[in-house]
Structure formats: structure tokens, C-alpha cells
Design a protein around this motif. Sequence first.
Motif, PDB file in Angstrom:
ATOM      1  N   GLU A 152       5.883   5.929 -10.218  1.00 28.26           N
ATOM      2  CA  GLU A 152       6.011   4.486 -10.455  1.00 28.26           C
ATOM      3  C   GLU A 152       5.180   3.695  -9.451  1.00 28.26           C
ATOM      4  N   SER A 153       5.178   4.115  -8.203  1.00 28.30           N
ATOM      5  CA  SER A 153       4.406   3.387  -7.189  1.00 28.30           C
ATOM      6  C   SER A 153       2.904   3.509  -7.438  1.00 28.30           C
ATOM      7  N   TRP A 201       1.501   3.792 -10.443  1.00 24.40           N
ATOM      8  CA  TRP A 201       1.225   2.875 -11.558  1.00 24.40           C
ATOM      9  C   TRP A 201       1.231   1.433 -11.066  1.00 24.40           C
ATOM     10  N   ASN A 202       2.219   1.093 -10.233  1.00 22.40           N
ATOM     11  CA  ASN A 202       2.298  -0.275  -9.716  1.00 22.40           C
ATOM     12  C   ASN A 202       1.067  -0.637  -8.898  1.00 22.40           C
ATOM     13  N   GLU A 206      -1.467  -3.675  -9.743  1.00 25.20           N
ATOM     14  CA  GLU A 206      -1.836  -4.678  -8.734  1.00 25.20           C
ATOM     15  C   GLU A 206      -3.349  -4.811  -8.620  1.00 25.20           C
TER      16      GLU A 206
END
Length: 87
Positions: free
Chosen positions: A9-10, A12-13, A17
Motif C-alpha cells: 500500500e505504501s 502504491w501511495n 503522490e
Amino acid sequence: MAKYSDKTESEWNELIEQWHNSPSINCSLQEYLALNDVEYLKLMHGIDEQDITDTQVSEKASKIVKDVVTELLIKPSFEKAMQMIRQ
């Protein structure tokens, strides 16, 4: 084509961004992430079930969107209209 499960998830985030903050990126977020429609829906709606069909992903994403629109747009507008009628 990338898969939603290929990254954390991080990760992808972080990519999202980068897409938001880079003025040189001229493609859609889906294109930037190189995800097909189903994988993009999984990412955007947080659908992380392993044994889910493409049809089920589409149905689940549609329900999520319907619920959001109902809660954020339709219900407040309806309540406002009812208040105006009562006055």
C-alpha cells in the motif's frame, strides 16, 4: 500489466503522490500506474480479496461508488429539500 498485489500500500501511495506532484506527467493515474481496469478498481477501492472474479470486483466497486454518492450527495440534498418544504 501491473497487479494490485505486486506492491505494498505504501508503494502504491508513493506512486500516486508522484503522479499528483509531478507537472510533467500528462497521462491518467491509471495509465501512470500501468493497471488494467479491474486492477485499478481494486487499488482505488481497497479490494484486496484474493479469490475474487473480475465481475465481482466491478460489482463491489459499483456498490461502493453508489453508497458514497448516496451518503455524500443524495442524502444531504434530500434532507435540505425536506427542511425547505417544512418551513
